[in-house]
Each structure stands twice: as structure tokens, then as C-alpha cells.
Design an enzyme around this catalytic site. Structure first.
Site, PDB file in Angstrom:
ATOM      1  N   TYR A  54       0.827  -1.200   0.000  1.00  0.00           N
ATOM      2  CA  TYR A  54       0.000   0.000   0.000  1.00  0.00           C
ATOM      3  C   TYR A  54       0.867   1.258   0.000  1.00  0.00           C
ATOM      4  O   TYR A  54       0.538   2.247  -0.648  1.00  0.00           O
ATOM      5  CB  TYR A  54      -0.908  -0.006   1.232  1.00  0.00           C
ATOM      6  CG  TYR A  54      -2.095   0.920   1.105  1.00  0.00           C
ATOM      7  CD1 TYR A  54      -3.268   0.493   0.478  1.00  0.00           C
ATOM      8  CD2 TYR A  54      -2.058   2.220   1.585  1.00  0.00           C
ATOM      9  CE1 TYR A  54      -4.357   1.338   0.345  1.00  0.00           C
ATOM     10  CE2 TYR A  54      -3.134   3.074   1.456  1.00  0.00           C
ATOM     11  CZ  TYR A  54      -4.290   2.628   0.838  1.00  0.00           C
ATOM     12  OH  TYR A  54      -5.363   3.473   0.701  1.00  0.00           O
ATOM     13  N   TYR A  73       3.836   5.332  -2.596  1.00  0.00           N
ATOM     14  CA  TYR A  73       4.227   6.629  -2.048  1.00  0.00           C
ATOM     15  C   TYR A  73       5.744   6.739  -1.941  1.00  0.00           C
ATOM     16  O   TYR A  73       6.315   7.816  -2.161  1.00  0.00           O
ATOM     17  CB  TYR A  73       3.573   6.839  -0.684  1.00  0.00           C
ATOM     18  CG  TYR A  73       2.065   6.891  -0.753  1.00  0.00           C
ATOM     19  CD1 TYR A  73       1.413   8.071  -1.103  1.00  0.00           C
ATOM     20  CD2 TYR A  73       1.293   5.772  -0.492  1.00  0.00           C
ATOM     21  CE1 TYR A  73       0.023   8.134  -1.189  1.00  0.00           C
ATOM     22  CE2 TYR A  73      -0.095   5.799  -0.575  1.00  0.00           C
ATOM     23  CZ  TYR A  73      -0.717   6.991  -0.920  1.00  0.00           C
ATOM     24  OH  TYR A  73      -2.084   7.044  -1.007  1.00  0.00           O
TER      25      TYR A  73
END
Length: 465
Positions: A306, A310
Site C-alpha cells: 500500500y 508513495y
């Protein structure tokens, strides 16, 4: 000063007088947008004076070092160049050149400046060599730098390997993962999005116009919020650990993504604390409840996947082909350079580990060849070294005492020593001695032992490989 003390020249060296001199110089420097060294110490001194407490003066050595900087050409050149860069970028933001429909995250000028500086650094590294003072062997400096975490690819791999280790520890402990996003109040955002047909268009935010806050101001706000959250965690005996990623909105305002882990019993309380602190300022403004604090509960496993997007977005855009940026709709592979330039321009650290063992020890241990330190520092210390040498971050965390272990209680720490020569401002410099030490009798009977790492037994390699 001398006149007010009946011409006594020696009074100028009094701590009270020196503190007052520092205060006047600091006022002048701050008028030029430069905060002198030890200014927080001066503010503390003023508070103690107001409250009538002891220690109402600054240490003389701090005053001397600060003044030495303020009369240094190199110091002013560095500070004013940095201020100029941020001032120009602030003007670009105010002119709405940094937003969704123009150039998101950072201006073209900032991107070019960062690329130019990195190219100059690369050319310098390519032209230099380093020499082993023991063996006389010479190496190309660029090869050593590219084998370190200064290489974006290696930095990304190291972060991903460490995140996998953190998740493995959390699974072993049955801790729950939380993916938290913290954003700034409206007054920190230069623009806001308005619906125009099928598109969202950035328009000037009138709340921002009053204070014209910069991305650096936004980062300071988020740091303050997080400090209050950490204090509340400590007051409620809630153990939380994880990693923080800082990235910009399209208009350069920073926001935080935090991948945190805690036990199931404290999850609800932890979320309540974070939400309360995140909404303490301007809680009633439009959109605050929906956007200022977001929390997603992570299922077992998958947390690293997840956050991988980023991490890649903020370093080199690796493996993001076909992925589009949520805010701008542009390919993530293209936005990585702008995000990197934004972090460099505003001097905002992008990644930070929270309540986890020291990374410095991990890297020092990885520089050792397969050399046991059990005889000197004990078996537990050897477990730390071995785990780091093998790149097993989960085993390293466990051997260091686990998450949320205070630094002074961790199995190994890096030893520091005072350099033989002071710096240019006559300050004693603490430097990494290349040693490892342990002061924790819980893990080793060799309390306060120090293990010297000979230069011949160190190796340079990719920390994340």
C-alpha cells in the site's frame, strides 16, 4: 554596554551582557529572515527570566559560536542563497504557477535548479578519487557514492526492505496497521479546487492570502500536531510505531502519510487521539472533518504494498508505469522529479521512522564483514550485527529490543567521540567514531563495552541490497 557599566570593559564578557548582545544581533538577523544558531536557547532564557527561574543567561560558548557565524561571509552566503531560493519559489506559488493546471508540486525553475545542482555534484564526484590511508588503495569517488543510499535506487530498495521487516514484526506481534493521512488547515493552502465542467480547476484561496504561509510553515504545523499526538500516546501508555512519508499537494502544501502499527486494544483510542489533535485548529472550517484526518485500517499483510507507491513516487518513480497521480491526473513517473525538487527546495525530510531502532547502528553493522562481535559485546549484540549484515530488518528490530524500546535500552548504539579539532566556529564536534557500544545489561554482561571496527574490516556496499 560598556558605558552603562561605568566604562568597565571587562563587563562585556559577563554572561548577562553577552546574552543581551546575542538578543540584539538575533533581532537584526531575523529581520533578514535568518534565524541565528542557538535561538531556541535564547528564547528559553527569556522565558526563565520572565518566570524568575535560574539560568537566566545563555552559555558563553553558545553566544561566541553564534556571533562567529554572524560575522562569517560563508555563513551568510549559504543562508541568503537558501532564502532567495525559497522566496522565488514562494512568488511562483503566489502567482499560481505551482498548481494543478500549470506545474504541480514545484515550479519549472525549481526543478531546473535542483537538476543543475545535482548535475554539478555528479561531475564533481566523477572527477574525484578517495584513498585508503592504511593500504594506499585509490577508488573513484563516484563508485562509492553510487553504492550508498545516496543512489536513489538503493535508497528505495533499502526503504522497501525495511518496511517489509516492520510489517513482519507487526504480524508476529499481532499488531494492527493504520494508514493515516494528515493535512493542513485551509489557510496553509494557496489554492482550492473548483468544479468547472468536468474538471477541477485550481483557484486562489482567499484564506491563504492573509498570511501567505509557505510549505515550510505547513511542515512546521504538521510537526507540531504530531508532537502533541506523541505526547498523548505517552500519557495514555499507547505503543505506536511505523513510518512517515511527507509529500506535497499539487500547490506545494505538505501532507503526511503514516503507516502505523499498534495493538488491537489501543487502536480505537489511538485513532481518537490523532483525530482530536489533527482537528484542534480551525475544526469548523468547510471540509475539515472530511479531509484533515483520514484513517484506513489495514488488513493483515499488504501494508507494504500500500505504501510502496508513495515511497517510489517520492524517490524515482520506479514501477509506476501506467499509474496516474490522484491530484493532477499526470503519470506518476513524471511527477517524481517534481516531488523530489519540492523536497530539496524546502528542505523537508521525506521519510522518517518512528519508535523503531536506530538506523545508524543498522548501517554500521552492515559495513562489517562477517566478523563476530560476540566475544566483545555479547551474544545479543552479535545477533544485531548478524541480522543487519544479512539485511533482515525484522530480526534486527527484535535483537535491538523490539519496537518502542528507548534508545538507551537498545542492545547496540553507535559510539561518538569529540573531534580533536573544533569546527570553524570554535565548537566541539561530535563525530561517529566507527565503534559500536552497548550500555544495556539486559542483553549483555559486557556493560559499557566498545567494539572497534578496523578500517580494513569495513566494506562499502548497498545498504538495501
Amino acid at each position: 554596554m560598556i558605558t552603562s557599566h561605568q566604562g568597565d570593559r571587562n563587563r562585556i564578557f559577563d554572561e548577562t551582557v553577552q546574552t543581551d548582545i546575542y538578543g540584539r544581533l538575533a533581532e537584526l538577523a531575523r529581520g533578514l529572515h535568518v534565524t541565528p544558531e542557538y535561538y531556541s536557547s535564547y528564547q528559553k532564557t527569556l522565558r526563565q527570566r520572565t518566570q524568575g527561574k535560574d539560568h537566566q543567561t545563555m552559555p558563553l560558548r553558545q553566544v561566541y559560536a553564534a556571533v562567529a557565524r554572524l560575522i562569517s561571509r560563508d555563513y551568510w552566503l549559504t543562508k541568503l542563497r537558501s532564502h532567495r531560493t525559497r522566496w522565488v519559489e514562494s512568488l511562483m506559488i503566489a502567482a499560481m504557477d505551482v498548481c494543478k493546471q500549470h506545474q504541480p508540486y514545484a515550479s519549472q525553475q525549481a526543478i531546473r535548479a535542483v537538476k543543475s545542482q545535482r548535475l554539478a555534484n555528479l561531475r564533481y564526484l566523477q572527477a574525484m578519487e578517495i584513498e585508503d590511508t592504511d593500504s594506499g588503495e585509490r577508488f573513484d569517488l563516484i563508485d562509492k557514492v553510487m553504492a550508498s543510499i545516496a543512489n536513489p535506487e538503493i535508497r528505495r530498495m533499502e526503504l522497501m526492505a525495511q518496511m517489509a521487516g516492520i510489517e513482519k514484526v507487526a504480524l508476529t506481534r499481532n499488531d494492527i496497521g493504520l494508514f493515516v493521512t494528515l493535512t493542513c488547515p485551509s489557510k496553509y493552502h494557496p489554492t482550492k479546487l473548483r468544479q468547472r465542467g468536468k474538471d477541477n480547476i485550481a483557484v486562489l484561496n482567499h484564506r491563504w492570502k492573509e498570511a501567505a504561509l509557505t510549505p515550510k510553515d505547513g511542515q512546521r504545523y504538521l510537526v507540531k500536531v504530531w508532537s502533541r499526538i506523541r505526547a498523548a500516546f505517552a500519557d495514555n501508555d499507547i505503543a505506536v510505531y511505523g513510518v512517515r512519508v511527507v509529500e506535497p499537494h499539487h500547490d506545494a502544501t505538505p501532507h503526511w502519510h503514516l503507516l502505523l502499527f499498534t495493538d488491537k486494544a489501543h487502536r480505537a483510542k489511538a485513532v481518537e487521539i490523532m483525530r482530536k489533535k489533527a482537528l484542534a485548529e480551525d475544526p469548523d472550517e468547510k471540509g475539515a472533518q472530511q479531509h484533515r484526518f483520514e484513517c484506513k485500517h489495514m488488513n493483515k499483510g499488504g501494508a507494504v504494498g500500500y505504501i510502496a507507491k508513495y515511497i517510489a513516487k517520492n524517490i524515482d518513480g520506479y514501477a509506476l508505469e501506467g499509474e496516474t497521480d490522484f491530484e493532477t491526473g499526470k503519470p506518476l513517473t513524471e511527477t517524481a522529479a517534481a516531488v523530489s525538487a519540492w523536497a530539496a527546495t524546502w528542505r523537508i525530510p521525506q521519510f522518517h521512522f518512528y519508535q523503531l531502532p536506530a538506523k545508524g547502528v543498522y548501517r554500521e553493522c552492515r559495513r562489517l564483514r562477517s566478523l563476530s562481535i560476540a566475544d566483545t559485546l555479547g551474544e545479543m549484540a552479535e545477533k544485531v550485527r548478524k541480522a543487519a549484515d544479512e539485511g533482515d530488518f525484522a530480526a534486527y528490530i527484535d535483537a535491538q529490543g523490539g519496537p518502542c524500546t528507548p534508545r538507551k535500552e537498545q542492545t547496540l548504539r553507535v559510539a561518538y567521540k569529540t573531534a580533536d579539532e573544533p569546527n570553524a566556529y570554535d565548537e566541539a564536534v561530535q563525530k561517529n567514531s566507527g565503534d559500536l557500544c552497548t550500555t544495556s545489561p539486559r542483553y549483555s554482561h559486557h556493560e559499557n563495552a566498545v567494539k572497534k571496527i578496523p578500517a580494513s574490516e569495513k566494506r562499502t556496499r548497498a545498504s538495501g541490497s
